[in-house]
Design a protein around this motif. Sequence first.
Motif, PDB file in Angstrom:
ATOM      1  N   UNK A  49      19.617  36.069  18.765  1.00 52.00           N
ATOM      2  CA  UNK A  49      18.816  37.397  18.176  1.00 52.00           C
ATOM      3  C   UNK A  49      17.425  37.425  18.463  1.00 52.00           C
ATOM      4  N   UNK A  50      17.503  36.034  19.299  1.00 50.23           N
ATOM      5  CA  UNK A  50      15.164  35.652  19.085  1.00 50.23           C
ATOM      6  C   UNK A  50      14.942  35.917  18.114  1.00 50.23           C
ATOM      7  N   UNK A  51      14.711  35.690  17.049  1.00 51.09           N
ATOM      8  CA  UNK A  51      14.321  34.927  15.100  1.00 51.09           C
ATOM      9  C   UNK A  51      14.499  33.104  15.652  1.00 51.09           C
ATOM     10  N   UNK A  52      14.140  32.438  16.411  1.00 49.43           N
ATOM     11  CA  UNK A  52      13.631  31.050  16.803  1.00 49.43           C
ATOM     12  C   UNK A  52      13.291  30.769  15.808  1.00 49.43           C
ATOM     13  N   UNK A  53      12.396  31.068  14.770  1.00 47.76           N
ATOM     14  CA  UNK A  53      11.844  30.394  14.121  1.00 47.76           C
ATOM     15  C   UNK A  53      12.645  30.763  12.633  1.00 47.76           C
ATOM     16  N   UNK A  54      13.611  31.092  12.802  1.00 44.25           N
ATOM     17  CA  UNK A  54      14.616  31.004  11.361  1.00 44.25           C
ATOM     18  C   UNK A  54      15.262  29.313  11.364  1.00 44.25           C
ATOM     19  N   UNK A  55      14.890  27.958  12.807  1.00 42.54           N
ATOM     20  CA  UNK A  55      16.043  27.376  12.727  1.00 42.54           C
ATOM     21  C   UNK A  55      15.132  26.286  12.110  1.00 42.54           C
ATOM     22  N   UNK A  56      13.735  25.941  11.676  1.00 41.25           N
ATOM     23  CA  UNK A  56      13.152  25.282  11.521  1.00 41.25           C
ATOM     24  C   UNK A  56      13.566  24.923  10.053  1.00 41.25           C
ATOM     25  N   UNK A  57      13.117  25.779   9.400  1.00 40.65           N
ATOM     26  CA  UNK A  57      12.958  26.980   7.991  1.00 40.65           C
ATOM     27  C   UNK A  57      13.859  26.867   7.677  1.00 40.65           C
ATOM     28  N   UNK A  58      15.626  26.339   8.062  1.00 42.32           N
ATOM     29  CA  UNK A  58      16.811  26.163   7.734  1.00 42.32           C
ATOM     30  C   UNK A  58      17.042  24.812   7.982  1.00 42.32           C
ATOM     31  N   UNK A  59      16.644  24.182   8.402  1.00 45.58           N
ATOM     32  CA  UNK A  59      16.796  23.089   8.881  1.00 45.58           C
ATOM     33  C   UNK A  59      15.793  22.146   6.889  1.00 45.58           C
ATOM     34  N   UNK A  60      14.650  22.628   7.220  1.00 46.10           N
ATOM     35  CA  UNK A  60      13.725  21.582   6.166  1.00 46.10           C
ATOM     36  C   UNK A  60      14.776  22.601   4.910  1.00 46.10           C
TER      37      UNK A  60
END
Length: 178
Positions: A49-60
């Motif tokens: 949905x274009x909110x790619x910044x969620x991925x690194x925080x999900x990984x953390x």
Amino acid sequence: MSLRTRRERDGVWRFELEPNRSSTWPQTKRVLTAMVLLNGLIALVFAGQGLWLVAPFSGLEVAALGIGLYCCSRASYRRELIQLDGERLVVLRGGYRLESRDEFARPWVRLYWQPQANRGCGSLRLGSTGRFLEIGSFLPHAERHRLATELTRLLDRQWTTSAPQSAPDTGLNREMGL
């Protein structure tokens, strides 16, 4: 059960202390894998949905959870073995391998209950000649009390047989992972 007591053939008393485990390491890895997959799926939906910044925080988040689960699981595998014979008391500590070995002359060993105000139960300290160590810190209060009762009874008892000539930690390296 986290406290086992037994008397061996040669008159040596042995106390095995280990914390209660809610899950084994393979079970913990399965839970972590499920969390990785779930967080990965959530991150992919948000990235789509274009909110790619969620991925690194999900990984953390998953990395922090993994570190926490690993530390808790590792702590649940520690053990203390206490062997008592007519002449000496030996305390062996470790997890996968033997980490420390303390030996005391049995006639001089004293057991102290040290109350602590900030925690609900106190600590059980064992030692002699100014050198004391805490034992059974991971045991529930009732089992710690049972350990103190048994050790006090055995320490106060007069031993009529001579101590066995074998080393007190014979075979323990195998049990401690060495």
